[in-house]
Design a protein around this motif. Structure first.
Motif, mmCIF file in Angstrom:
data_model
loop_
_atom_site.group_PDB
_atom_site.id
_atom_site.type_symbol
_atom_site.label_atom_id
_atom_site.label_comp_id
_atom_site.label_asym_id
_atom_site.label_seq_id
_atom_site.Cartn_x
_atom_site.Cartn_y
_atom_site.Cartn_z
ATOM 1 N N ALA A 114 0.841 -1.209 0.000
ATOM 2 C CA ALA A 114 0.000 0.000 0.000
ATOM 3 C C ALA A 114 0.873 1.255 0.000
ATOM 4 N N ARG A 115 1.949 1.257 0.781
ATOM 5 C CA ARG A 115 2.869 2.402 0.791
ATOM 6 C C ARG A 115 3.568 2.557 -0.564
ATOM 7 N N LEU A 116 3.947 1.429 -1.156
ATOM 8 C CA LEU A 116 4.590 1.482 -2.471
ATOM 9 C C LEU A 116 3.648 2.120 -3.495
ATOM 10 N N ALA A 117 2.408 1.655 -3.539
ATOM 11 C CA ALA A 117 1.436 2.217 -4.492
ATOM 12 C C ALA A 117 1.217 3.699 -4.224
ATOM 13 N N ALA A 118 1.063 4.061 -2.958
ATOM 14 C CA ALA A 118 0.818 5.470 -2.609
ATOM 15 C C ALA A 118 2.019 6.347 -2.952
ATOM 16 N N THR A 119 3.219 5.817 -2.834
ATOM 17 C CA THR A 119 4.430 6.569 -3.171
ATOM 18 C C THR A 119 4.561 6.751 -4.676
ATOM 19 N N MET A 120 4.222 5.726 -5.419
ATOM 20 C CA MET A 120 4.348 5.773 -6.878
ATOM 21 C C MET A 120 3.281 6.655 -7.537
ATOM 22 N N GLN A 121 2.093 6.755 -6.931
ATOM 23 C CA GLN A 121 0.992 7.468 -7.576
ATOM 24 C C GLN A 121 1.340 8.892 -7.999
ATOM 25 N N PRO A 122 1.845 9.760 -7.108
ATOM 26 C CA PRO A 122 2.128 11.133 -7.570
ATOM 27 C C PRO A 122 3.266 11.199 -8.582
ATOM 28 N N ILE A 123 4.230 10.315 -8.472
ATOM 29 C CA ILE A 123 5.350 10.314 -9.414
ATOM 30 C C ILE A 123 4.852 9.947 -10.805
ATOM 31 N N LYS A 124 4.046 8.887 -10.889
ATOM 32 C CA LYS A 124 3.546 8.473 -12.207
ATOM 33 C C LYS A 124 2.602 9.525 -12.783
ATOM 34 N N MET A 125 1.858 10.229 -11.947
ATOM 35 C CA MET A 125 0.950 11.259 -12.453
ATOM 36 C C MET A 125 1.728 12.430 -13.059
ATOM 37 N N VAL A 126 2.803 12.840 -12.389
ATOM 38 C CA VAL A 126 3.644 13.914 -12.932
ATOM 39 C C VAL A 126 4.310 13.445 -14.226
ATOM 40 N N ALA A 127 4.825 12.210 -14.225
ATOM 41 C CA ALA A 127 5.481 11.682 -15.422
ATOM 42 C C ALA A 127 4.494 11.587 -16.582
ATOM 43 N N PHE A 128 3.270 11.174 -16.298
ATOM 44 C CA PHE A 128 2.247 11.128 -17.345
ATOM 45 C C PHE A 128 1.999 12.535 -17.884
ATOM 46 N N GLY A 129 1.820 13.491 -16.998
ATOM 47 C CA GLY A 129 1.557 14.869 -17.425
ATOM 48 C C GLY A 129 2.679 15.442 -18.265
ATOM 49 N N VAL A 130 3.909 15.224 -17.834
ATOM 50 C CA VAL A 130 5.064 15.740 -18.578
ATOM 51 C C VAL A 130 5.154 15.078 -19.950
ATOM 52 N N SER A 131 4.965 13.763 -19.992
ATOM 53 C CA SER A 131 5.082 13.075 -21.284
ATOM 54 C C SER A 131 3.926 13.450 -22.210
ATOM 55 N N PHE A 132 2.713 13.482 -21.701
ATOM 56 C CA PHE A 132 1.546 13.785 -22.527
ATOM 57 C C PHE A 132 1.592 15.225 -23.043
ATOM 58 N N LEU A 133 1.726 16.172 -22.126
ATOM 59 C CA LEU A 133 1.771 17.578 -22.530
ATOM 60 C C LEU A 133 3.023 17.882 -23.344
ATOM 61 N N GLY A 134 4.123 17.219 -23.002
ATOM 62 C CA GLY A 134 5.364 17.414 -23.743
ATOM 63 C C GLY A 134 5.230 16.981 -25.189
ATOM 64 N N ILE A 135 4.648 15.810 -25.408
ATOM 65 C CA ILE A 135 4.446 15.335 -26.781
ATOM 66 C C ILE A 135 3.553 16.301 -27.539
ATOM 67 N N LEU A 136 2.439 16.695 -26.925
ATOM 68 C CA LEU A 136 1.529 17.618 -27.607
ATOM 69 C C LEU A 136 2.228 18.929 -27.952
ATOM 70 N N ALA A 137 2.954 19.485 -27.007
ATOM 71 C CA ALA A 137 3.643 20.761 -27.242
ATOM 72 C C ALA A 137 4.687 20.627 -28.344
ATOM 73 N N LEU A 138 5.469 19.554 -28.307
ATOM 74 C CA LEU A 138 6.504 19.385 -29.324
ATOM 75 C C LEU A 138 5.908 19.169 -30.710
ATOM 76 N N LEU A 139 4.792 18.461 -30.783
ATOM 77 C CA LEU A 139 4.132 18.280 -32.074
ATOM 78 C C LEU A 139 3.617 19.612 -32.627
ATOM 79 N N VAL A 140 3.064 20.431 -31.748
ATOM 80 C CA VAL A 140 2.563 21.746 -32.179
ATOM 81 C C VAL A 140 3.723 22.622 -32.660
ATOM 82 N N VAL A 141 4.794 22.675 -31.883
ATOM 83 C CA VAL A 141 5.950 23.504 -32.263
ATOM 84 C C VAL A 141 6.554 23.000 -33.569
ATOM 85 N N ARG A 142 6.674 21.703 -33.708
ATOM 86 C CA ARG A 142 7.233 21.154 -34.949
ATOM 87 C C ARG A 142 6.357 21.511 -36.152
#
Length: 169
Positions: free
Chosen positions: A134-162
């Motif tokens: 339970a602690r492992l899952a709770a620790t990973m949740q915010p990290i994976k959410m930030v990583a998802f946001g960075v990758s998703f928004l990053g891809i979209l932004a780079l595609l738009v700029v390109r």
């Protein structure tokens, strides 16, 4: 160029499609006793809270939704994480630093979300919360959410700029 890197967007988009479809099994998990649904299970942080959530889902007849949702999560994580990592690698040709950041975020998402979901799935299938998992899952949740946001928004932004660069040039 490697075919996987060349066609990364197919894998990435399939991951996003699976993500959208996961609303079907995940949606009903948000009940009055567990208002955040699957997110509450991810963030539980203790065996007692995992047991309380799983008991509430069991009482509501939703354990099948939780199990199928987590099985679907395994598919989503792999498709999206690999697609985002390959996308960052492909976009690195035009955007060296930003592409690497996106690729790294995709990889971090892949590892942290798998760790979180495996920890959840073990507890769900055994119908027994475990403080360490339970602690492992709770620790990973915010990290994976930030990583998802960075990758998703990053891809979209780079595609738009390109696209803007290509139109201007």
């Amino acid at each position: 160029m490697n075919l996987l890197v060349r066609y990364w967007w197919i894998i990435w988009l399939l991951g996003l499609l699976v993500f959208a479809l996961l609303r079907i099994p995940h949606g009903p998990l948000a009940i009055p006793e567990v208002p955040g649904g699957i997110f509450d299970h991810q963030a539980a942080g203790s065996a007692a809270e995992v047991n309380r959530i799983q008991q509430a889902w069991g009482d509501a007849g939703l354990l099948g939704h939780a199990q199928w949702g987590m099985i679907g999560d395994f598919l989503f994580i792999g498709l999206y994480g690999i697609g985002a990592t390959l996308g960052g690698m492909a976009l690195r040709r035009s955007f060296p630093t930003a592409g690497m950041v996106v690729a790294a975020a995709g990889g971090i998402f892949l590892v942290t979300d798998y760790a979180e979901t495996i920890a959840q799935f073990i507890q769900l299938t055994s119908m027994q919360g475990d403080d360490g998992l339970a602690r492992l899952a709770a620790t990973m949740q915010p990290i994976k959410m930030v990583a998802f946001g960075v990758s998703f928004l990053g891809i979209l932004a780079l595609l738009v700029v390109r696209r803007m660069r290509n139109r201007a040039g």
